[in-house]
Write a protein that holds these residues in place. Structure first.
Motif, PDB file in Angstrom:
ATOM      1  N   VAL A   1       6.846   1.273 -14.134  1.00  0.00           N
ATOM      2  CA  VAL A   1       7.014  -0.185 -14.161  1.00  0.00           C
ATOM      3  C   VAL A   1       6.858  -0.759 -12.756  1.00  0.00           C
ATOM      4  O   VAL A   1       6.212  -1.792 -12.567  1.00  0.00           O
ATOM      5  N   GLY A   2       7.414  -0.089 -11.774  1.00  0.00           N
ATOM      6  CA  GLY A   2       7.287  -0.562 -10.391  1.00  0.00           C
ATOM      7  C   GLY A   2       5.847  -0.600  -9.945  1.00  0.00           C
ATOM      8  O   GLY A   2       5.402  -1.571  -9.321  1.00  0.00           O
ATOM      9  N   LEU A   3       5.092   0.442 -10.261  1.00  0.00           N
ATOM     10  CA  LEU A   3       3.677   0.470  -9.891  1.00  0.00           C
ATOM     11  C   LEU A   3       2.913  -0.635 -10.615  1.00  0.00           C
ATOM     12  O   LEU A   3       2.100  -1.329 -10.008  1.00  0.00           O
ATOM     13  N   ALA A   4       3.190  -0.817 -11.887  1.00  0.00           N
ATOM     14  CA  ALA A   4       2.519  -1.871 -12.652  1.00  0.00           C
ATOM     15  C   ALA A   4       2.805  -3.247 -12.061  1.00  0.00           C
ATOM     16  O   ALA A   4       1.898  -4.073 -11.913  1.00  0.00           O
ATOM     17  N   ARG A   5       4.039  -3.493 -11.705  1.00  0.00           N
ATOM     18  CA  ARG A   5       4.402  -4.790 -11.093  1.00  0.00           C
ATOM     19  C   ARG A   5       3.707  -4.977  -9.749  1.00  0.00           C
ATOM     20  O   ARG A   5       3.224  -6.062  -9.432  1.00  0.00           O
ATOM     21  N   SER A   6       3.677  -3.926  -8.966  1.00  0.00           N
ATOM     22  CA  SER A   6       3.043  -4.005  -7.658  1.00  0.00           C
ATOM     23  C   SER A   6       1.553  -4.310  -7.781  1.00  0.00           C
ATOM     24  O   SER A   6       1.018  -5.174  -7.079  1.00  0.00           O
TER      25      SER A   6
ATOM     26  N   ALA B   1       0.834  -1.210   0.000  1.00  0.00           N
ATOM     27  CA  ALA B   1       0.000   0.000   0.000  1.00  0.00           C
ATOM     28  C   ALA B   1       0.865   1.255   0.000  1.00  0.00           C
ATOM     29  O   ALA B   1       0.628   2.189  -0.771  1.00  0.00           O
ATOM     30  N   HIS B   2       1.869   1.284   0.861  1.00  0.00           N
ATOM     31  CA  HIS B   2       2.751   2.449   0.915  1.00  0.00           C
ATOM     32  C   HIS B   2       3.674   2.505  -0.299  1.00  0.00           C
ATOM     33  O   HIS B   2       4.036   3.592  -0.764  1.00  0.00           O
ATOM     34  N   ALA B   3       4.039   1.346  -0.830  1.00  0.00           N
ATOM     35  CA  ALA B   3       4.848   1.321  -2.052  1.00  0.00           C
ATOM     36  C   ALA B   3       4.079   1.938  -3.206  1.00  0.00           C
ATOM     37  O   ALA B   3       4.611   2.784  -3.944  1.00  0.00           O
ATOM     38  N   ASP B   4       2.832   1.527  -3.363  1.00  0.00           N
ATOM     39  CA  ASP B   4       2.008   2.076  -4.446  1.00  0.00           C
ATOM     40  C   ASP B   4       1.868   3.590  -4.320  1.00  0.00           C
ATOM     41  O   ASP B   4       1.949   4.317  -5.313  1.00  0.00           O
ATOM     42  N   ALA B   5       1.662   4.068  -3.107  1.00  0.00           N
ATOM     43  CA  ALA B   5       1.524   5.507  -2.887  1.00  0.00           C
ATOM     44  C   ALA B   5       2.813   6.243  -3.268  1.00  0.00           C
ATOM     45  O   ALA B   5       2.766   7.313  -3.885  1.00  0.00           O
ATOM     46  N   ALA B   6       3.953   5.682  -2.912  1.00  0.00           N
ATOM     47  CA  ALA B   6       5.230   6.314  -3.243  1.00  0.00           C
ATOM     48  C   ALA B   6       5.486   6.272  -4.749  1.00  0.00           C
ATOM     49  O   ALA B   6       5.992   7.245  -5.327  1.00  0.00           O
TER      50      ALA B   6
END
Length: 64
Positions: free
Chosen positions: A46-51, A25-30
């Motif tokens: 890319v990071g958001l897409a993977r998450s 959740a916090h990763a997506d927000a960042a």
């Protein structure tokens, strides 16, 4: 020393660390913050897409 809250790569790096620790959740927000600051920052997109894909995959396994 001060922190630059407008440094998109820093937000993306923070997101990567949070994702690696399982704090999605916090990763997506960042990641989203990084993308807002620098829309062309591919590593954040890319990071958001993977998450998000990992979250959907986990939910589909759980619901199966």
């Amino acid at each position: 020393m001060s922190i630059d809250s407008t440094y998109a790569e820093g937000w993306s790096d923070l997101a990567s660390v949070r994702a690696a620790r399982g704090d999605t959740a916090h990763a997506d927000a960042a990641y989203r913050r990084a993308i807002r600051l620098e829309p062309d920052l591919a590593v954040a997109s890319v990071g958001l897409a993977r998450s998000l894909a990992a979250r959907v995959h986990s939910a589909s396994i759980r619901d199966a």
